[in-house]
Design a protein around this motif. Structure first.
Motif, PDB file in Angstrom:
ATOM      1  N   HIS A 246     -56.813 -66.755  26.932  1.00  0.00           N
ATOM      2  CA  HIS A 246     -57.691 -67.319  27.944  1.00  0.00           C
ATOM      3  C   HIS A 246     -58.032 -66.308  29.039  1.00  0.00           C
ATOM      4  O   HIS A 246     -57.336 -65.307  29.229  1.00  0.00           O
ATOM      5  CB  HIS A 246     -57.072 -68.581  28.555  1.00  0.00           C
ATOM      6  N   ALA A 247     -59.128 -66.603  29.750  1.00  0.00           N
ATOM      7  CA  ALA A 247     -59.595 -65.778  30.875  1.00  0.00           C
ATOM      8  C   ALA A 247     -59.890 -64.348  30.435  1.00  0.00           C
ATOM      9  O   ALA A 247     -59.370 -63.383  30.992  1.00  0.00           O
ATOM     10  CB  ALA A 247     -58.599 -65.797  32.023  1.00  0.00           C
ATOM     11  N   ASN A 248     -60.718 -64.215  29.404  1.00  0.00           N
ATOM     12  CA  ASN A 248     -61.222 -62.929  28.951  1.00  0.00           C
ATOM     13  C   ASN A 248     -62.726 -63.032  28.777  1.00  0.00           C
ATOM     14  O   ASN A 248     -63.366 -63.917  29.358  1.00  0.00           O
ATOM     15  CB  ASN A 248     -60.532 -62.502  27.650  1.00  0.00           C
ATOM     16  N   SER A 249     -63.299 -62.150  27.986  1.00  0.00           N
ATOM     17  CA  SER A 249     -64.747 -62.177  27.728  1.00  0.00           C
ATOM     18  C   SER A 249     -65.023 -62.189  26.226  1.00  0.00           C
ATOM     19  O   SER A 249     -65.974 -61.583  25.757  1.00  0.00           O
ATOM     20  CB  SER A 249     -65.418 -60.962  28.382  1.00  0.00           C
ATOM     21  N   PHE A 250     -64.176 -62.864  25.481  1.00  0.00           N
ATOM     22  CA  PHE A 250     -64.375 -62.940  24.039  1.00  0.00           C
ATOM     23  C   PHE A 250     -65.633 -63.745  23.720  1.00  0.00           C
ATOM     24  O   PHE A 250     -65.991 -64.687  24.436  1.00  0.00           O
ATOM     25  CB  PHE A 250     -63.165 -63.589  23.364  1.00  0.00           C
ATOM     26  N   THR A 251     -66.293 -63.371  22.647  1.00  0.00           N
ATOM     27  CA  THR A 251     -67.541 -64.013  22.240  1.00  0.00           C
ATOM     28  C   THR A 251     -67.447 -64.427  20.779  1.00  0.00           C
ATOM     29  O   THR A 251     -66.467 -64.164  20.087  1.00  0.00           O
ATOM     30  CB  THR A 251     -68.722 -63.057  22.433  1.00  0.00           C
ATOM     31  N   GLY A 252     -68.524 -65.061  20.316  1.00  0.00           N
ATOM     32  CA  GLY A 252     -68.571 -65.468  18.924  1.00  0.00           C
ATOM     33  C   GLY A 252     -67.795 -66.749  18.671  1.00  0.00           C
ATOM     34  O   GLY A 252     -67.283 -67.393  19.593  1.00  0.00           O
ATOM     35  N   PRO A 253     -67.663 -67.126  17.418  1.00  0.00           N
ATOM     36  CA  PRO A 253     -67.019 -68.403  17.095  1.00  0.00           C
ATOM     37  C   PRO A 253     -65.505 -68.304  17.029  1.00  0.00           C
ATOM     38  O   PRO A 253     -64.929 -67.215  16.927  1.00  0.00           O
ATOM     39  CB  PRO A 253     -67.603 -68.714  15.707  1.00  0.00           C
ATOM     40  N   VAL A 254     -64.857 -69.463  17.086  1.00  0.00           N
ATOM     41  CA  VAL A 254     -63.430 -69.554  16.812  1.00  0.00           C
ATOM     42  C   VAL A 254     -63.263 -69.452  15.296  1.00  0.00           C
ATOM     43  O   VAL A 254     -63.868 -70.215  14.549  1.00  0.00           O
ATOM     44  CB  VAL A 254     -62.847 -70.878  17.329  1.00  0.00           C
ATOM     45  N   LEU A 717     -67.388 -56.391  47.219  1.00  0.00           N
ATOM     46  CA  LEU A 717     -67.846 -57.713  46.805  1.00  0.00           C
ATOM     47  C   LEU A 717     -67.529 -58.006  45.349  1.00  0.00           C
ATOM     48  O   LEU A 717     -67.062 -59.091  45.013  1.00  0.00           O
ATOM     49  CB  LEU A 717     -69.353 -57.834  47.050  1.00  0.00           C
ATOM     50  N   VAL A 718     -67.769 -57.042  44.461  1.00  0.00           N
ATOM     51  CA  VAL A 718     -67.577 -57.295  43.037  1.00  0.00           C
ATOM     52  C   VAL A 718     -66.117 -57.612  42.730  1.00  0.00           C
ATOM     53  O   VAL A 718     -65.808 -58.588  42.042  1.00  0.00           O
ATOM     54  CB  VAL A 718     -68.059 -56.090  42.207  1.00  0.00           C
ATOM     55  N   THR A 719     -65.220 -56.768  43.225  1.00  0.00           N
ATOM     56  CA  THR A 719     -63.798 -56.979  42.950  1.00  0.00           C
ATOM     57  C   THR A 719     -63.337 -58.338  43.461  1.00  0.00           C
ATOM     58  O   THR A 719     -62.631 -59.084  42.763  1.00  0.00           O
ATOM     59  CB  THR A 719     -62.977 -55.857  43.605  1.00  0.00           C
ATOM     60  N   TRP A 720     -63.746 -58.670  44.669  1.00  0.00           N
ATOM     61  CA  TRP A 720     -63.347 -59.945  45.252  1.00  0.00           C
ATOM     62  C   TRP A 720     -63.950 -61.127  44.497  1.00  0.00           C
ATOM     63  O   TRP A 720     -63.262 -62.079  44.149  1.00  0.00           O
ATOM     64  CB  TRP A 720     -63.754 -59.988  46.723  1.00  0.00           C
ATOM     65  N   PHE A 721     -65.248 -61.053  44.188  1.00  0.00           N
ATOM     66  CA  PHE A 721     -65.919 -62.191  43.581  1.00  0.00           C
ATOM     67  C   PHE A 721     -65.462 -62.417  42.142  1.00  0.00           C
ATOM     68  O   PHE A 721     -65.396 -63.550  41.679  1.00  0.00           O
ATOM     69  CB  PHE A 721     -67.441 -61.986  43.619  1.00  0.00           C
ATOM     70  N   ARG A 723     -62.487 -61.989  41.106  1.00  0.00           N
ATOM     71  CA  ARG A 723     -61.238 -62.745  41.242  1.00  0.00           C
ATOM     72  C   ARG A 723     -61.531 -64.216  41.503  1.00  0.00           C
ATOM     73  O   ARG A 723     -60.806 -65.100  41.019  1.00  0.00           O
ATOM     74  CB  ARG A 723     -60.372 -62.160  42.357  1.00  0.00           C
ATOM     75  N   VAL A 724     -62.578 -64.466  42.272  1.00  0.00           N
ATOM     76  CA  VAL A 724     -62.975 -65.857  42.514  1.00  0.00           C
ATOM     77  C   VAL A 724     -63.343 -66.545  41.211  1.00  0.00           C
ATOM     78  O   VAL A 724     -62.988 -67.709  40.967  1.00  0.00           O
ATOM     79  CB  VAL A 724     -64.160 -65.913  43.505  1.00  0.00           C
ATOM     80  N   LEU A 725     -64.040 -65.837  40.323  1.00  0.00           N
ATOM     81  CA  LEU A 725     -64.521 -66.433  39.080  1.00  0.00           C
ATOM     82  C   LEU A 725     -63.397 -66.798  38.130  1.00  0.00           C
ATOM     83  O   LEU A 725     -63.594 -67.622  37.231  1.00  0.00           O
ATOM     84  CB  LEU A 725     -65.483 -65.468  38.382  1.00  0.00           C
ATOM     85  N   ILE A 726     -62.223 -66.176  38.281  1.00  0.00           N
ATOM     86  CA  ILE A 726     -61.102 -66.509  37.402  1.00  0.00           C
ATOM     87  C   ILE A 726     -60.734 -67.973  37.556  1.00  0.00           C
ATOM     88  O   ILE A 726     -60.407 -68.656  36.587  1.00  0.00           O
ATOM     89  CB  ILE A 726     -59.895 -65.598  37.718  1.00  0.00           C
ATOM     90  N   ASN A 727     -60.819 -68.475  38.770  1.00  0.00           N
ATOM     91  CA  ASN A 727     -60.532 -69.881  39.040  1.00  0.00           C
ATOM     92  C   ASN A 727     -61.808 -70.542  39.546  1.00  0.00           C
ATOM     93  O   ASN A 727     -62.211 -70.348  40.686  1.00  0.00           O
ATOM     94  CB  ASN A 727     -59.408 -70.013  40.066  1.00  0.00           C
ATOM     95  N   LYS A 728     -62.448 -71.320  38.691  1.00  0.00           N
ATOM     96  CA  LYS A 728     -63.736 -71.908  39.036  1.00  0.00           C
ATOM     97  C   LYS A 728     -63.662 -72.804  40.268  1.00  0.00           C
ATOM     98  O   LYS A 728     -64.654 -73.021  40.949  1.00  0.00           O
ATOM     99  CB  LYS A 728     -64.270 -72.717  37.843  1.00  0.00           C
ATOM    100  N   GLU A 729     -62.478 -73.323  40.561  1.00  0.00           N
ATOM    101  CA  GLU A 729     -62.347 -74.194  41.728  1.00  0.00           C
ATOM    102  C   GLU A 729     -62.491 -73.421  43.037  1.00  0.00           C
ATOM    103  O   GLU A 729     -62.649 -74.021  44.096  1.00  0.00           O
ATOM    104  CB  GLU A 729     -60.993 -74.902  41.690  1.00  0.00           C
ATOM    105  N   SER A 730     -62.436 -72.098  42.970  1.00  0.00           N
ATOM    106  CA  SER A 730     -62.561 -71.281  44.185  1.00  0.00           C
ATOM    107  C   SER A 730     -64.013 -70.989  44.539  1.00  0.00           C
ATOM    108  O   SER A 730     -64.291 -70.483  45.625  1.00  0.00           O
ATOM    109  CB  SER A 730     -61.801 -69.964  44.002  1.00  0.00           C
ATOM    110  N   ILE A 731     -64.936 -71.257  43.619  1.00  0.00           N
ATOM    111  CA  ILE A 731     -66.339 -70.898  43.849  1.00  0.00           C
ATOM    112  C   ILE A 731     -66.930 -71.580  45.082  1.00  0.00           C
ATOM    113  O   ILE A 731     -67.635 -70.933  45.867  1.00  0.00           O
ATOM    114  CB  ILE A 731     -67.183 -71.191  42.592  1.00  0.00           C
ATOM    115  N   PRO A 732     -66.678 -72.883  45.309  1.00  0.00           N
ATOM    116  CA  PRO A 732     -67.305 -73.505  46.503  1.00  0.00           C
ATOM    117  C   PRO A 732     -66.980 -72.793  47.805  1.00  0.00           C
ATOM    118  O   PRO A 732     -67.818 -72.711  48.695  1.00  0.00           O
ATOM    119  CB  PRO A 732     -66.724 -74.931  46.475  1.00  0.00           C
ATOM    120  N   LYS A 733     -65.779 -72.239  47.922  1.00  0.00           N
ATOM    121  CA  LYS A 733     -65.406 -71.551  49.159  1.00  0.00           C
ATOM    122  C   LYS A 733     -66.116 -70.212  49.304  1.00  0.00           C
ATOM    123  O   LYS A 733     -66.187 -69.678  50.416  1.00  0.00           O
ATOM    124  CB  LYS A 733     -63.893 -71.337  49.187  1.00  0.00           C
TER     125      LYS A 733
END
Length: 849
Positions: A246-254, A717-721, A723-733
């Motif tokens: 989990h929490a990677n950038s894998f693509t394609g089907p299972v 900004l990139v490094t910080w943001f 990290r925000v994307l790892i936990n979607k619940e952090s996006i609103p803040k």
């Protein structure tokens, strides 16, 4: 001299010396071990209890060999020790076990090289700061390497000398600041069962040698920038019992995991998986826990057993919200997508159970039947799916200009209503099916297509499939008809060429006569660009030295060449101002201002979409050999004034007189630069995509790319943001407060945030093309509606304007002059992509010299 009485003979003395030599050496060896242990005791704080006396073999936690001269085991786990380790630790030649986990030890790790007796290494949960280059070389009996949770280690890569440790069964190195790719060396470890490398900065794909291994426990989750590619290799890892990806950038089907009969825990959330879940996954008898949320999985809603804990989330694209089959047309299109690897662009837009409900690339008739599928110019890879035959109402199928391989399925000839099949400009091969005469079949640009067709009586040559624009079922073409067709094609090409040259010459004459542009700062401000129509050859490429453009078009003005910064490639001359205007570079500061102003969400995304289209257009020109491929992000997004060569000349990094160099300008905008630029200094399309991703993050957060006024962990900004994307619940803040998003817009913001994360992936090949950004942003602009008409117009912006038109409006309001032309011409050529809205008023047919 007389021999002493009763003295032993010389031979006896020699024998005695030989017997005593090993005994004489033993005190020296034990002295080495004792010196190392004494040094270790002096470096630890507090000194471990029970470490008294001069003989380490009597100390608590220390084990020696039977002679009490060599240390074989050091066990100091969980003693709250601090301090460091001596650099001479690998002098303990008979050391078998080193157990130091769960302390606060720091400093550099010592080399353990050539400790051939060492079997167990436990260094977990400490504060070590670096790993030496020869840390693990020569450990021929090593079985366990456990060093997880050492976050203070300087970045290091997995050493390839681990292959010398063929007895390894455990590798634990999670949260140890490892970067780079996972070496493809797992065929060297026949006994490896546990591999845990979570929470590092590993990138790249899963190595193929994982396939067939004995690994049962695989943890690769939560990489900083994400592992990528498919996970197909798991299908051959038959001993797997626990998989955390989990929490990677894998693509394609299972993949089909039916052979992994011991699998009980499968964590695949927070990736980019697409496609239909294999039914075999639901049938694994030991499966107890599955997480699939935050992907783009498609097809039927999964139906797991009651004993399985399943987390699906809301972002997947299942055709229904409950178990059951998909609509037949949906099933057919998903099978088609499967043969091209289930592209993420399709998974993001192919939602629901109705293929006629705004599915991209799909057109239906009034009765809800799919009649057109247009995959042209999407860079899809894979094969042509025979599942197209299940779309029985299909009339037109565009597969041109992709990277498709393999053969054309014979079953396509049975489509009852097919009228057009375009497979041009791919890498297809094999036999060319015989289509009915009612089908227009276009196959040019497939050099291997039809190569293996044998010549028969009255038949055409084996290359006919790739040499013509259409074929019919007649099958009786002969040499005369082919020659006639070729002659006709040449004649038509010549006529078109002459007409195009005449048209451009006329436009050049009109331009010279009307003198629409003046000069600024000694440089020509006019948009000087020869359209791709002025080319020689059938393929529409600009030639460096050959003909195709009259030589007069290449002549320079009478002024000093140094006063007119131009781009010259073969017979094409393009001024720097054209690239500046075309890329909106000189207006970037105005865009940046917009990024921080309280514009509505739709306004921000509209402007971003126009910018993405503009960048995509220039990339399209570069791919057509019209603008050199090295003309990338520095002047597309970062506003560089510099010289460059077009077509067959490379990037020139010297700026015009009195202006900053490319490197200087880029250094001032470091927040936009992709990581690979610092190492290579070379700008590419993927660097451009990275910079655009930063712009998207600015849109969402209202923050600068690099802000030194905030704490270090948030300044970039990139490094910080990310990290925000790892936990979607952090996006609103993290969202700009001026946007004040409601439930209607938050989902759109999350999609743009996801796109920004992909665009700023650390590895270039993990980033999408700019066309993908357009595909993501386009529907958001079209679907999202402002809450009130007044809100949309509050800034005097018509959202149907292109970005140049909007900038012209703002400049007019501010009393500044415009840099965009108020005329447009439609003269285009098939070899250049259609102009996006952002370029509607920039490049004109008359802008040539």
């Amino acid at each position: 001299m007389a021999k002493p009485p009763n003295s032993p003979p010389p031979l006896l003395l020699l024998l005695l010396l030989l017997l005593l030599c090993p005994l004489l050496l033993l005190p020296l060896s034990s002295a080495d071990d004792f010196a190392v242990m004494t040094k270790l005791a002096s470096l630890l704080s507090p000194t471990p209890s029970g470490w008294t006396g001069t003989n380490p073999c009597t100390w608590t936690g220390i084990t020696c060999d039977s002679t009490s001269t060599h240390v074989t085991s050091i066990n100091l786990a969980s003693l709250s020790l601090s301090g460091s380790l001596p650099s001479t630790l690998n002098s303990l030649s008979l050391l078998q076990t080193l157990t130091l986990q769960r302390n606060s030890l720091s400093g550099p790790l010592p080399s353990l090289s050539n400790l051939t007796s060492l079997e167990q290494i436990y260094l977990d949960s400490n504060n070590f700061t670096s790993v030496p280059t020869n840390f693990l070389s020569g450990l021929t009996n090593l079985q366990t390497l456990s060093m997880s949770d050492n976050p203070n280690l300087a970045p290091w890569t997995i050493p390839t000398e681990l292959t010398q440790s063929s007895s390894l069964s455990v590798i634990y190195a999670s949260n140890a600041n490892i970067y780079g790719s996972i070496p493809d060396f797992f065929d060297s470890f026949p006994n490896l069962q546990n591999l845990r490398l979570s929470y590092n900065n590993l990138t790249g794909t899963l190595p193929s040698t994982l396939g067939g291994s004995e690994i049962t426990n695989l943890w690769l989750n939560n990489q900083l920038h994400g592992l990528s590619g498919t996970i197909e290799v798991l299908s051959t890892m038959t001993q797997l019992s626990q998989v955390w990806l989990h929490a990677n950038s894998f693509t394609g089907p299972v993949p089909d995991l039916s052979k992994c009969t011991n699998l009980f825990d499968l964590q695949l959330r927070d990736n980019q998986f697409t496609g239909v879940l294999p039914a075999s996954l639901m049938g694994l008898s030991k499966l107890a826990n599955v997480s699939l949320q935050n992907n783009k999985l498609q097809g039927p809603f999964p139906s797991f057993g009651s004993s399985v804990t399943v987390t699906l989330g809301t972002t997947n694209s299942f055709c229904r919200s409950s178990p059951g089959p998909c609509d037949p047309q949906v099933t057919a299109l998903l099978a088609v997508a499967g043969d091209i690897g289930y592209p993420i662009s399709l998974a993001q837009s192919w939602l629901g159970n109705d293929a006629c409900s705004e599915w991209t690339f799909v057109t239906c008739d009034s009765r809800g039947n799919v009649t057109i599928v247009n995959f042209g110019k999407q860079r899809f890879s894979g094969t042509i799916s025979p599942a197209f035959v299940n779309l029985t109402s299909l009339k037109s199928l565009y597969l041109n200009d992709n990277n498709l391989t393999g053969s054309i399925p014979d079953s396509l000839t049975s489509l009852p209503q097919l009228q057009l099949l375009d497979v041009s400009n791919n890498n297809l091969s094999g036999v060319v099916p015989v289509f009915p005469s009612t089908v227009k079949f276009i196959s040019v640009g497939n050099l291997l297509l039809g190569k293996n067709i044998t010549t028969g009586s009255g038949g055409s040559g084996g290359n006919s499939g790739s040499g013509s624009n259409s074929s019919t079922s007649g099958g009786n073409s002969n040499g005369s008809s082919v020659s006639a067709g070729l002659i006709a094609g040449v004649v038509i090409a010549v006529v078109v060429f002459v007409g195009v040259v005449s048209f451009v010459s006329y436009k050049c004459y009109v331009k010279k006569r009307h003198q629409r542009f003046g000069k600024t700062d000694g440089s020509e401000v006019g948009s000087e660009m020869v359209k791709s129509a002025v080319v020689s050859g059938v393929n529409g490429h600009v030639h460096g030295q050959g003909g195709g453009v009259p030589s007069e078009l290449h002549s320079q003005s009478s002024g000093d060449h140094g006063e007119m910064p131009v781009f010259e490639g073969g017979n094409v001359v393009i001024s720097i101002q054209v690239l500046r205007q075309g890329t909106l570079a000189q207006h970037l500061f105005e865009w940046r201002e917009l990024g921080y102003s309280p514009l509505t969400w739709k306004q921000r995304v509209t402007i971003a979409l126009d910018m993405a289209r503009g960048v995509e257009y220039l990339h399209g020109l570069a791919q057509q050999s019209f603008i050199h491929r090295d003309l990338k992000p520095s002047n597309i997004l970062l506003g560089d004034d510099m010289r460059a060569k077009v077509a067959d000349f490379g990037l020139v990094k010297n700026a015009p007189d009195g202006q900053y160099s490319l490197e200087t300008r880029l250094a001032g905008t470091f927040g936009y630069l992709a990581p690979e630029y610092a190492a290579t200094g070379r700008v590419t399309t993927k660097v451009d995509v990275y910079a655009f991703g930063v712009v998207l993050m600015e849109i969402i957060t209202g923050r600068k790319a690099l802000d030194e006024t905030v704490p270090d962990e948030r300044s970039h900004l990139v490094t910080w943001f990310r990290r925000v994307l790892i936990n979607k619940e952090s996006i609103p803040k993290a969202i700009d407060e001026t946007l004040a998003p409601d439930d209607e817009t938050f989902d759109s913001i999350c999609r743009v945030a996801e796109l920004a994360g992909h665009c700023t992936a650390r590895e270039p090949f993990q980033r999408p093309d700019m066309g993908h950004a357009v595909n993501v942003l386009g529907p958001l602009v079209e679907q999202w509606k402002p809450s009130s008409h007044e809100e949309e117009d509050s800034f005097g912006i018509d959202l149907h304007m292109s970005l140049p038109q909007a900038l012209q409006r703002w400049q007019s309001d501010e009393g500044t002059s415009t840099m965009f032309n108020d005329q447009s011409y439609s003269g285009t050529h098939s070899s250049i992509p259609s102009k996006p809205s952002a370029f509607a008023d920039t490049f004109d047919s008359t802008d040539c010299r």
